[in-house]
Design a protein around this motif. Structure first.
Motif, PDB file in Angstrom:
ATOM      1  N   LEU A 147       0.814  -1.218   0.000  1.00 41.41           N
ATOM      2  CA  LEU A 147       0.000   0.000   0.000  1.00 41.41           C
ATOM      3  C   LEU A 147       0.847   1.268   0.000  1.00 41.41           C
ATOM      4  O   LEU A 147       0.519   2.240  -0.684  1.00 41.41           O
ATOM      5  CB  LEU A 147      -0.958   0.001   1.198  1.00 41.41           C
ATOM      6  CG  LEU A 147      -2.059   1.059   1.176  1.00 41.41           C
ATOM      7  CD1 LEU A 147      -2.905   0.973  -0.096  1.00 41.41           C
ATOM      8  CD2 LEU A 147      -2.939   0.931   2.398  1.00 41.41           C
TER       9      LEU A 147
ATOM     10  N   SER B   2      -7.948   7.578  -0.695  1.00 41.64           N
ATOM     11  CA  SER B   2      -9.146   6.838  -1.086  1.00 41.64           C
ATOM     12  C   SER B   2      -8.865   5.354  -0.944  1.00 41.64           C
ATOM     13  O   SER B   2      -7.768   4.890  -1.267  1.00 41.64           O
ATOM     14  CB  SER B   2      -9.503   7.147  -2.550  1.00 41.64           C
ATOM     15  OG  SER B   2     -10.443   6.209  -3.035  1.00 41.64           O
ATOM     16  N   LEU B   3      -9.857   4.616  -0.489  1.00 44.17           N
ATOM     17  CA  LEU B   3      -9.682   3.170  -0.373  1.00 44.17           C
ATOM     18  C   LEU B   3      -9.621   2.492  -1.740  1.00 44.17           C
ATOM     19  O   LEU B   3      -9.263   1.328  -1.840  1.00 44.17           O
ATOM     20  CB  LEU B   3     -10.800   2.561   0.462  1.00 44.17           C
ATOM     21  CG  LEU B   3     -10.767   2.910   1.940  1.00 44.17           C
ATOM     22  CD1 LEU B   3     -11.946   2.260   2.662  1.00 44.17           C
ATOM     23  CD2 LEU B   3      -9.461   2.467   2.583  1.00 44.17           C
ATOM     24  N   ASP B   4      -9.950   3.224  -2.774  1.00 41.28           N
ATOM     25  CA  ASP B   4      -9.886   2.673  -4.123  1.00 41.28           C
ATOM     26  C   ASP B   4      -8.516   2.859  -4.768  1.00 41.28           C
ATOM     27  O   ASP B   4      -8.293   2.423  -5.887  1.00 41.28           O
ATOM     28  CB  ASP B   4     -10.967   3.305  -5.003  1.00 41.28           C
ATOM     29  CG  ASP B   4     -12.355   2.954  -4.502  1.00 41.28           C
ATOM     30  OD1 ASP B   4     -12.551   1.791  -4.092  1.00 41.28           O
ATOM     31  OD2 ASP B   4     -13.221   3.839  -4.493  1.00 41.28           O
ATOM     32  N   VAL B   5      -7.587   3.480  -4.034  1.00 39.89           N
ATOM     33  CA  VAL B   5      -6.247   3.715  -4.553  1.00 39.89           C
ATOM     34  C   VAL B   5      -5.459   2.401  -4.580  1.00 39.89           C
ATOM     35  O   VAL B   5      -5.674   1.510  -3.766  1.00 39.89           O
ATOM     36  CB  VAL B   5      -5.500   4.782  -3.703  1.00 39.89           C
ATOM     37  CG1 VAL B   5      -5.139   4.240  -2.334  1.00 39.89           C
ATOM     38  CG2 VAL B   5      -4.273   5.289  -4.409  1.00 39.89           C
ATOM     39  N   HIS B   6      -4.577   2.295  -5.552  1.00 40.71           N
ATOM     40  CA  HIS B   6      -3.679   1.153  -5.673  1.00 40.71           C
ATOM     41  C   HIS B   6      -2.327   1.590  -5.121  1.00 40.71           C
ATOM     42  O   HIS B   6      -1.933   2.744  -5.231  1.00 40.71           O
ATOM     43  CB  HIS B   6      -3.521   0.734  -7.138  1.00 40.71           C
ATOM     44  CG  HIS B   6      -4.794   0.205  -7.715  1.00 40.71           C
ATOM     45  ND1 HIS B   6      -5.071  -1.133  -7.781  1.00 40.71           N
ATOM     46  CD2 HIS B   6      -5.869   0.843  -8.240  1.00 40.71           C
ATOM     47  CE1 HIS B   6      -6.257  -1.310  -8.324  1.00 40.71           C
ATOM     48  NE2 HIS B   6      -6.772  -0.125  -8.610  1.00 40.71           N
TER      49      HIS B   6
ATOM     50  N   GLU C 275      -2.532  -4.665  -8.490  1.00 36.15           N
ATOM     51  CA  GLU C 275      -3.975  -4.782  -8.732  1.00 36.15           C
ATOM     52  C   GLU C 275      -4.799  -4.640  -7.465  1.00 36.15           C
ATOM     53  O   GLU C 275      -6.020  -4.525  -7.530  1.00 36.15           O
ATOM     54  CB  GLU C 275      -4.289  -6.117  -9.428  1.00 36.15           C
ATOM     55  CG  GLU C 275      -4.208  -7.349  -8.532  1.00 36.15           C
ATOM     56  CD  GLU C 275      -2.801  -7.868  -8.221  1.00 36.15           C
ATOM     57  OE1 GLU C 275      -2.704  -8.911  -7.559  1.00 36.15           O
ATOM     58  OE2 GLU C 275      -1.803  -7.251  -8.627  1.00 36.15           O
ATOM     59  N   LYS C 276      -4.153  -4.636  -6.304  1.00 39.22           N
ATOM     60  CA  LYS C 276      -4.878  -4.604  -5.027  1.00 39.22           C
ATOM     61  C   LYS C 276      -5.098  -3.154  -4.576  1.00 39.22           C
ATOM     62  O   LYS C 276      -4.176  -2.352  -4.542  1.00 39.22           O
ATOM     63  CB  LYS C 276      -4.126  -5.370  -3.940  1.00 39.22           C
ATOM     64  CG  LYS C 276      -3.852  -6.822  -4.290  1.00 39.22           C
ATOM     65  CD  LYS C 276      -5.126  -7.610  -4.539  1.00 39.22           C
ATOM     66  CE  LYS C 276      -4.819  -9.060  -4.833  1.00 39.22           C
ATOM     67  NZ  LYS C 276      -5.972  -9.771  -5.328  1.00 39.22           N
ATOM     68  N   THR C 277      -6.326  -2.861  -4.208  1.00 38.23           N
ATOM     69  CA  THR C 277      -6.661  -1.518  -3.709  1.00 38.23           C
ATOM     70  C   THR C 277      -6.511  -1.469  -2.192  1.00 38.23           C
ATOM     71  O   THR C 277      -6.428  -2.520  -1.518  1.00 38.23           O
ATOM     72  CB  THR C 277      -8.110  -1.156  -4.058  1.00 38.23           C
ATOM     73  OG1 THR C 277      -8.986  -2.062  -3.369  1.00 38.23           O
ATOM     74  CG2 THR C 277      -8.368  -1.179  -5.563  1.00 38.23           C
ATOM     75  N   GLY C 278      -6.537  -0.277  -1.652  1.00 36.49           N
ATOM     76  CA  GLY C 278      -6.528  -0.118  -0.203  1.00 36.49           C
ATOM     77  C   GLY C 278      -7.696  -0.825   0.441  1.00 36.49           C
ATOM     78  O   GLY C 278      -7.562  -1.455   1.496  1.00 36.49           O
ATOM     79  N   ARG C 279      -8.839  -0.791  -0.182  1.00 38.48           N
ATOM     80  CA  ARG C 279     -10.039  -1.475   0.341  1.00 38.48           C
ATOM     81  C   ARG C 279      -9.796  -2.978   0.408  1.00 38.48           C
ATOM     82  O   ARG C 279     -10.087  -3.629   1.399  1.00 38.48           O
ATOM     83  CB  ARG C 279     -11.245  -1.165  -0.547  1.00 38.48           C
ATOM     84  CG  ARG C 279     -12.553  -1.781  -0.099  1.00 38.48           C
ATOM     85  CD  ARG C 279     -13.718  -1.453  -1.029  1.00 38.48           C
ATOM     86  NE  ARG C 279     -13.715  -0.119  -1.591  1.00 38.48           N
ATOM     87  CZ  ARG C 279     -14.084   0.997  -0.955  1.00 38.48           C
ATOM     88  NH1 ARG C 279     -14.491   0.930   0.286  1.00 38.48           N
ATOM     89  NH2 ARG C 279     -14.039   2.173  -1.562  1.00 38.48           N
ATOM     90  N   TRP C 280      -9.263  -3.550  -0.676  1.00 33.43           N
ATOM     91  CA  TRP C 280      -8.989  -4.981  -0.693  1.00 33.43           C
ATOM     92  C   TRP C 280      -7.995  -5.349   0.417  1.00 33.43           C
ATOM     93  O   TRP C 280      -8.178  -6.353   1.117  1.00 33.43           O
ATOM     94  CB  TRP C 280      -8.432  -5.413  -2.058  1.00 33.43           C
ATOM     95  CG  TRP C 280      -8.294  -6.897  -2.172  1.00 33.43           C
ATOM     96  CD1 TRP C 280      -9.205  -7.770  -2.676  1.00 33.43           C
ATOM     97  CD2 TRP C 280      -7.194  -7.689  -1.721  1.00 33.43           C
ATOM     98  NE1 TRP C 280      -8.733  -9.065  -2.574  1.00 33.43           N
ATOM     99  CE2 TRP C 280      -7.497  -9.039  -1.994  1.00 33.43           C
ATOM    100  CE3 TRP C 280      -5.974  -7.397  -1.112  1.00 33.43           C
ATOM    101  CZ2 TRP C 280      -6.633 -10.084  -1.689  1.00 33.43           C
ATOM    102  CZ3 TRP C 280      -5.109  -8.437  -0.796  1.00 33.43           C
ATOM    103  CH2 TRP C 280      -5.442  -9.758  -1.081  1.00 33.43           C
TER     104      TRP C 280
END
Length: 133
Positions: A39, A87-91, A99-104
């Motif tokens: 992250l 943003s949790l959608d950031v990579h 390919e993994k986002t902060g949310r993932w």
């Protein structure tokens, strides 16, 4: 881990390397990997190339109090990194698992920690008979 001595924390009750203290050492590594490396784009946590699962091994150098303190510090580092994500959608910015986002990553770490907490409950019961709620 509360109330157990070093021998109990490092006792193998399964054919695998899994021990109570080994679980904590593993969780330090995954906190640092997913938050610090993936992250935040920081350096990879150290790994023994001859044994990629070496964090599960308990050595004479492993002081249980220090391992727990190191885990708490790793969690705090991970929390700080997660709080700083816009943003949790950031990579993550690094080359690892782009390919993994902060949310993932957050959901994965809840899953990883919960799964190992369940393992710890079972190991604790096998070590001294104590069960949780």
């Amino acid at each position: 881990l509360d109330g157990l001595d070093r021998e109990q924390l490092s006792r193998r009750v399964l054919p695998s390397r899994t021990t109570l203290l080994g679980i904590v050492k593993h969780l330090i590594l995954v906190e640092d990997w997913w938050f610090g490396c993936v992250l935040a784009g920081g350096p990879e946590p150290p790994e023994d190339p001859a044994d990629p699962d070496s964090e599960w091994l308990i050595t004479d150098a492993d002081d249980p109090r220090q391992v727990v303190a190191d885990y708490r510090a790793a969690c705090e580092r991970g929390n700080q990194i997660a709080r700083g994500v816009a943003s949790l959608d950031v990579h993550g910015p690094g080359p690892h698992r782009p390919e993994k986002t902060g949310r993932w990553i957050l959901v994965h770490m809840v899953d990883e920690t919960a799964r190992h907490a369940g393992h710890a409950d079972i190991l604790r019961e096998l070590v001294d008979g104590r069960t949780g709620e």
